[in-house]
Write a protein that holds these residues in place. Structure first.
Motif, mmCIF file in Angstrom:
data_model
loop_
_atom_site.group_PDB
_atom_site.id
_atom_site.type_symbol
_atom_site.label_atom_id
_atom_site.label_comp_id
_atom_site.label_asym_id
_atom_site.label_seq_id
_atom_site.Cartn_x
_atom_site.Cartn_y
_atom_site.Cartn_z
ATOM 1 N N LYS A 141 -45.286 -20.719 -44.511
ATOM 2 C CA LYS A 141 -46.526 -21.251 -45.114
ATOM 3 C C LYS A 141 -47.752 -20.379 -44.808
ATOM 4 N N LEU A 142 -47.537 -19.055 -44.892
ATOM 5 C CA LEU A 142 -48.637 -18.131 -44.587
ATOM 6 C C LEU A 142 -49.563 -17.963 -45.778
ATOM 7 N N ALA A 143 -49.042 -18.168 -46.990
ATOM 8 C CA ALA A 143 -49.849 -18.038 -48.201
ATOM 9 C C ALA A 143 -49.184 -18.847 -49.305
ATOM 10 N N THR A 144 -49.977 -19.259 -50.283
ATOM 11 C CA THR A 144 -49.413 -19.957 -51.447
ATOM 12 C C THR A 144 -48.922 -18.907 -52.437
ATOM 13 N N ALA A 145 -48.152 -19.348 -53.419
ATOM 14 C CA ALA A 145 -47.645 -18.419 -54.440
ATOM 15 C C ALA A 145 -48.817 -17.764 -55.178
ATOM 16 N N ARG A 146 -49.858 -18.547 -55.445
ATOM 17 C CA ARG A 146 -51.021 -17.992 -56.153
ATOM 18 C C ARG A 146 -51.725 -16.934 -55.303
ATOM 19 N N GLU A 147 -51.858 -17.223 -54.003
ATOM 20 C CA GLU A 147 -52.500 -16.251 -53.108
ATOM 21 C C GLU A 147 -51.674 -14.970 -53.014
ATOM 22 N N LEU A 148 -50.350 -15.125 -52.909
ATOM 23 C CA LEU A 148 -49.508 -13.935 -52.759
ATOM 24 C C LEU A 148 -49.519 -13.095 -54.036
ATOM 25 N N GLU A 149 -49.570 -13.760 -55.178
ATOM 26 C CA GLU A 149 -49.706 -13.035 -56.458
ATOM 27 C C GLU A 149 -50.984 -12.195 -56.433
ATOM 28 N N ALA A 150 -52.079 -12.825 -55.984
ATOM 29 C CA ALA A 150 -53.372 -12.121 -55.930
ATOM 30 C C ALA A 150 -53.274 -10.936 -54.959
ATOM 31 N N ILE A 151 -52.666 -11.153 -53.816
ATOM 32 C CA ILE A 151 -52.534 -10.091 -52.803
ATOM 33 C C ILE A 151 -51.736 -8.918 -53.368
ATOM 34 N N LYS A 152 -50.630 -9.240 -54.049
ATOM 35 C CA LYS A 152 -49.774 -8.193 -54.610
ATOM 36 C C LYS A 152 -50.501 -7.427 -55.721
ATOM 37 N N ASP A 153 -51.121 -8.172 -56.611
ATOM 38 C CA ASP A 153 -51.832 -7.583 -57.741
ATOM 39 C C ASP A 153 -52.974 -6.667 -57.242
ATOM 40 N N LEU A 154 -53.748 -7.155 -56.285
ATOM 41 C CA LEU A 154 -54.853 -6.358 -55.745
ATOM 42 C C LEU A 154 -54.328 -5.109 -55.038
ATOM 43 N N SER A 155 -53.209 -5.248 -54.327
ATOM 44 C CA SER A 155 -52.664 -4.104 -53.570
ATOM 45 C C SER A 155 -52.290 -2.957 -54.504
ATOM 46 N N PHE A 156 -51.647 -3.269 -55.630
ATOM 47 C CA PHE A 156 -51.292 -2.214 -56.590
ATOM 48 C C PHE A 156 -52.546 -1.607 -57.222
ATOM 49 N N LYS A 157 -53.529 -2.477 -57.530
ATOM 50 C CA LYS A 157 -54.771 -1.946 -58.124
ATOM 51 C C LYS A 157 -55.495 -1.033 -57.133
ATOM 52 N N ILE A 158 -55.562 -1.458 -55.876
ATOM 53 C CA ILE A 158 -56.213 -0.651 -54.826
ATOM 54 C C ILE A 158 -55.508 0.696 -54.720
ATOM 55 N N ASN A 159 -54.186 0.671 -54.770
ATOM 56 C CA ASN A 159 -53.425 1.919 -54.673
ATOM 57 C C ASN A 159 -53.819 2.877 -55.796
#
Ligand code: TMP
Ligand code: ASP
Length: 236
Positions: A141-159
């Motif tokens: 329960k470290l993050a919700t599915a919506r939060e993890l989607e945002a984290i993943k999406d932002l990480s690729f954009k940052i890259n």
């Protein structure tokens, strides 16, 4: 802006309360650690370089519509940032093999990855930041599915933004680590982006210009941080 009590001290930074509840001061130290702090040292002026480098990168990311915790630079070693609740996940993005992925999969360093590799690590020093996946993240329960989607999406954009930014400065962005936080129900990029948290190889020579110089005793560690700062500020 008044600097009040210390809230948290990590290996490379200190967080101080301010007179505004939503804002804190992030102070960068010269302390350096590696291998779960079994190796310790000091890199002169590292804190100054990392503060300035991180500030510049946060500004570039904000211009590219990436939300970050950055508010403004305060002095040589401090920046004002939003007070976030850190999500205890370290996201690693890899464009070229080095370090952890070479060890994990038994492959040479320096292989260009056709697609960037995203890894999640559990931010937990006593467990040595183990590699884990989204099922573990949900189980804990470290993050919700919506939060993890945002984290993943932002990480690729940052890259994408950072490959271009450093590429123009003749640096290959080999890999880097990101941390995110919750601010007013939104996921924002937090922590720092610096030679402590990225691997930079000079294009052509492949000279390492990051914390690997400290981890691997390659010498002129301070010079590498100064060089990255110079290139970041060069405004190419
Ligand atoms: P790794 O290859 O050792 O897993 O490191 C990947 C990237 O993450 C590298 O750019 C250095 C950064 N990193 C951190 O910022 N903090 C850490 O604790 C570790 C192990 C790596
Ligand atoms: N900073 C981390 C530690 O001390 C590791 C690293 O950056 O290599 O454990």
């Amino acid at each position: 802006m008044q600097k009040l009590n210390k809230i948290y001290e990590g290996k490379a930074k200190i967080i101080y309360q301010t007179d505004q509840p939503d804002l804190v001061i992030q102070y960068f130290k010269d302390d350096a650690t590696a291998f779960d702090a079994t190796k310790r040292g000091t890199i002169n002026s590292k804190g100054i370089c990392n503060n300035k480098i991180s500030a510049e990168i946060f500004k570039v990311l904000e211009k590219n519509n990436i939300p970050t915790h950055f508010v403004k630079l305060l002095d040589e070693r401090s920046m004002l940032v939003k007070r976030v609740e850190i999500v205890p996940i370290e996201v690693t993005m890899r464009n070229i093999t080095a370090g952890g992925i070479s060890k994990l999969l038994g492959i040479d360093e320096g292989i260009i990855l056709d697609n960037p590799v995203l890894e999640y690590h559990y931010k937990n020093d006593s467990l040595h930041d183990p590699l884990f996946n989204e099922y573990h993240i949900y189980a804990l329960k470290l993050a919700t599915a919506r939060e993890l989607e945002a984290i993943k999406d932002l990480s690729f954009k940052i890259n994408t933004v950072l490959i271009d930014f450093f590429g123009k400065r003749d640096l290959d962005l080999v890999d880097f680590k990101l941390e995110f936080g919750r601010y007013k129900n939104k996921i924002v990029l937090a922590d720092e982006i610096s030679p402590d948290t990225c691997r930079f190889w000079e294009k052509g020579t492949k000279k390492k210009l990051d914390k690997d110089r400290f981890r691997r005793d390659l010498g002129d560690v301070e010079g590498a941080y100064q060089e990255v700062l110079k290139r970041v500020l060069s405004g190419k």
